[in-house]
Each structure stands twice: as C-alpha cells, then as structure tokens.
Design a protein around this motif. Structure first.
Motif, PDB file in Angstrom:
ATOM      1  N   UNK A  22       0.946  -1.384  -0.203  1.00 60.09           N
ATOM      2  CA  UNK A  22      -0.003   0.033   0.076  1.00 60.09           C
ATOM      3  C   UNK A  22       0.818   0.933   0.076  1.00 60.09           C
ATOM      4  N   UNK A  23       1.780   1.226  -0.981  1.00 60.67           N
ATOM      5  CA  UNK A  23       2.677   2.506  -1.013  1.00 60.67           C
ATOM      6  C   UNK A  23       1.484   3.594  -1.462  1.00 60.67           C
ATOM      7  N   UNK A  73      -1.572   4.128   3.935  1.00 60.69           N
ATOM      8  CA  UNK A  73      -0.574   4.136   2.947  1.00 60.69           C
ATOM      9  C   UNK A  73       0.839   3.916   3.782  1.00 60.69           C
ATOM     10  N   UNK A  74       1.966   3.413   3.170  1.00 64.11           N
ATOM     11  CA  UNK A  74       3.528   3.298   3.660  1.00 64.11           C
ATOM     12  C   UNK A  74       4.377   3.831   2.628  1.00 64.11           C
ATOM     13  N   UNK A  75       5.541   4.094   3.413  1.00 71.17           N
ATOM     14  CA  UNK A  75       6.679   4.101   2.348  1.00 71.17           C
ATOM     15  C   UNK A  75       7.090   3.124   1.978  1.00 71.17           C
ATOM     16  N   UNK A  76       8.072   3.007   0.974  1.00 71.46           N
ATOM     17  CA  UNK A  76       8.718   1.733   0.382  1.00 71.46           C
ATOM     18  C   UNK A  76       9.611   1.138   1.391  1.00 71.46           C
ATOM     19  N   UNK A  77       9.820  -0.060   1.606  1.00 72.30           N
ATOM     20  CA  UNK A  77      10.800  -0.787   2.482  1.00 72.30           C
ATOM     21  C   UNK A  77      12.089  -0.216   2.132  1.00 72.30           C
ATOM     22  N   UNK A 137       3.187  10.558   1.347  1.00 71.26           N
ATOM     23  CA  UNK A 137       3.565  11.391   0.051  1.00 71.26           C
ATOM     24  C   UNK A 137       3.220  12.915  -0.097  1.00 71.26           C
ATOM     25  N   UNK A 138       2.081  13.222   1.123  1.00 69.95           N
ATOM     26  CA  UNK A 138       1.609  14.498   1.239  1.00 69.95           C
ATOM     27  C   UNK A 138       0.963  14.577  -0.216  1.00 69.95           C
TER      28      UNK A 138
END
Length: 354
Positions: A22-23, A73-77, A137-138
């Motif tokens: 869930x990027x 959402x998440x950042x990328x690992x 990501x705003x």
C-alpha cells in the motif's frame, strides 16, 4: 461491545494490511480490507479514491464534530530489511511488518474505537472516522482531499505513533529551493566568482541563523540544508549551485512569515518555497481532550515530525500506539501490547468526553 474481541479483530485487520502492498497512491488493496471491516459490523461508509470514511450512527447537525484519522499508506521498505516486510509475524510480543508502527497500529486502534462508539446514544460529540491514503507522500488524494467531502470538523485526533502520549503541537514544514550564482569558466583560468566557493558563507549563514520566536511546546524553528547540487565535469566551474533547505516551523510563525523572512535575509541569489500548505498545528492545553488524556496519566509534548495534522485548520491532537523512532526503519514492528493499550486508552479518553 466487547473490547477484547474488538482488539483481536483489530490485530487481524492489521495483519491483513501488512500483507497488502500500500505505497502512497497505491492503497486499493488495504482500502478493501477496511471496507470489509465496516461491512462486517454493518456500519455505513463511503469511499473516495482510497479514503474510507464514516460517521457515527447518531450523528446530529449542530454538535461539535470530532475527527478520528490515520492513514493506511506506507513508504517503500528500505534496503536494511532482514525480514519479509509483508509478513506479519509475531515474535516476543512484537508484530513485525511494513506499516505496522507507521501507522497501521494507530489506524486499526482508531477503527476499533470508532466501532465501539458507533451506536453510542446521544453523544456530546459527533464522530467522523477517515482512514486516509497518501499521507506519506503528502499527495493530493489524501486527507486534504476529504475536508470538503466530510462534515465540518471542529477538533481532531490524528493517529500517529506517540507511545500514547499527547502531542499537543506539531511542527510544520516548508521546503525551499535556493540558488547561489557565480561566473562559469574553465578550471584552468583564474575566477574570483566561483559559485561553489560562494556557497561557503551562504551555508554558514543557514547553519548559524536563529529564528527569534521559540515555542513552549515545539522549541525553536529548525532549518537544515539537506541537498546541494552543482557542476558537471572536473574542468568546468559551474554557473550556479542549487540548494534545498528544509525548515521545520514552530507554532510561533506562519509558513508565509518564514518564507518572507528568508527571502528578505538569506544571502543567496534566490530562494523560493515549494509550498506553504504544511502548517504547524496545535491544540490548547486546557482543551477537554487534553485534560482527559492527562487525567489518564498521559504526558504532553511537542512533535518535530509531520503528519496529516498539517492539512487541518482545527485544533488537533496527535496520539497513537507505537514509537515514532521505529517509523520508516528496517524490520519495523509494533508491540501487540501497545495496540491493546492504545485501544483501551482511546476508549477511556472518548468515554470521558462523550
């Protein structure tokens, strides 16, 4: 409603969220799992893009409205992972996985809390829950896009990892693009106007500059040069150097005031803000939400990290299970007991004001 049962189901929801990539702007799968939760509990909801939102059953126009918000959402690992970031394993009381701490634990705890109070009769506050995307990501389709869709919000709890302490203020952010000019030339010839050397006093100015107004909760404005770019080859002096300046703004300044000040005083040839919309935020220490949290033994502090509070104009409190220092880290985790405690504290907090 049984809190223990809600807590166990919240943990299962979090495991499913971790399993699902869930990027930011790619949250379709996690949004579906959140929809499934509301369908299972027969709670009406709406979806806009990948944002899921709902109001309490006894929502009544004219009452003060409290927003409960966190993001899925998440950042990328990052490259430091030694575990599968999408495997929600529990070891030694830790639930591992990308987004477990930031901010899945907060989100499922708030969803469970909203579900607990959904049918609460004659509450003092209306409740609106928004499970939002694009926080990391705003982006344009996150909580900011929902403010014209959902009912007017008077006060908010934003779920971010705070160890369930009360972040009563949060720094805003302005990113500036600055430029230092010089005279381009061949490296073999004399040049007293080298853009790279011209950067030395400019960088020293940014390092030494102090903003006068200090916040009780947030301390000083923090300004940091974070990027520098210039030159294309070894034998050519560049015409200009580009700088990126990161400014974390306390609640004593508006973002525009910071921009006006730097454009007037910074000794570079140009400096322009990318955006002025990510403002600092706060809630009065005497607000009943804060007083209720203090009564539960929670401490107050000012947060240096940015969240979706930045897009809210109403008083807002950042509060959630987990520890901010684990966010975006390799082998991210949250303690199961932190989620259990978080749901209980959220419920106790709202019960004291509803």
């Amino acid at each position: 409603m049984n809190i223990e049962k809600l807590t166990q189901e919240a943990l299962e929801l979090l495991k499913n969220l971790i399993k699902t990539q869930s990027f930011s702007s790619e949250e379709e799968g996690t949004a579906t799992f959140i929809e499934n939760w509301f369908n299972r509990y027969d709670i009406p909801f709406q979806r806009q893009a990948n944002n899921i939102w709902a109001t309490n059953k006894n929502f009544k126009e004219g009452k003060t409205t409290l927003l409960l918000n966190s993001h899925h959402d998440t950042v990328q690992p990052n490259n430091g992972y030694t575990r599968d970031p999408y495997s929600p394993d529990i070891e030694d009381g830790k639930l591992y996985g990308l987004g477990s701490n930031d901010a899945g634990g907060c989100l499922v705890s708030l969803i469970a809390t909203f579900t607990y109070f959904f049918a609460y009769e004659n509450p003092k506050y209306n409740l609106v829950l928004v499970a939002s995307g694009e926080e990391e990501s705003s982006g344009p389709n996150g909580l900011n896009s929902m403010l014209k869709v959902i009912p007017h919000i008077d006060v908010a709890i934003v779920g971010e990892p705070t160890l369930m302490n009360l972040a009563i203020a949060e720094k805003g952010l302005v990113v500036f693009d600055a430029q230092v000019l010089g005279t381009p030339s061949h490296a073999a010839h004399p040049n007293d106007n080298n853009a790279i050397y011209n950067c030395i006093p400019v960088l020293q100015w940014f390092k030494d500059f102090k903003f006068e107004k200090v916040s009780e909760a947030l301390g000083e404005v923090k300004m940091t040069v974070t990027q520098i770019k210039g030159g294309k080859q070894h034998n050519a002096v560049p015409a200009d150097i580009d700088l990126v300046v990161d400014v974390r703004v306390n609640d004593q300044y508006s973002n525009k005031e910071i921009a006006d000040l730097l454009q007037a005083q910074a000794p570079c040839d140009s400096i322009k803000p990318r955006s002025l919309r990510l403002n600092s935020s706060s809630i009065p220490k005497d607000h009943e939400l804060v007083k209720a949290g203090i009564a539960l033994g929670r401490s107050t502090y000012g947060s240096p990290t940015l969240s979706d509070q930045a897009v809210l104009s109403c008083p807002s409190l950042k509060l959630g299970p987990g520890d901010s220092t684990r966010s975006h880290s390799a082998d991210e985790y949250i303690y199961v007991k932190e989620i259990e405690e978080g749901i209980q504290i959220y419920i106790d907090l709202l019960e004291s004001i509803l």
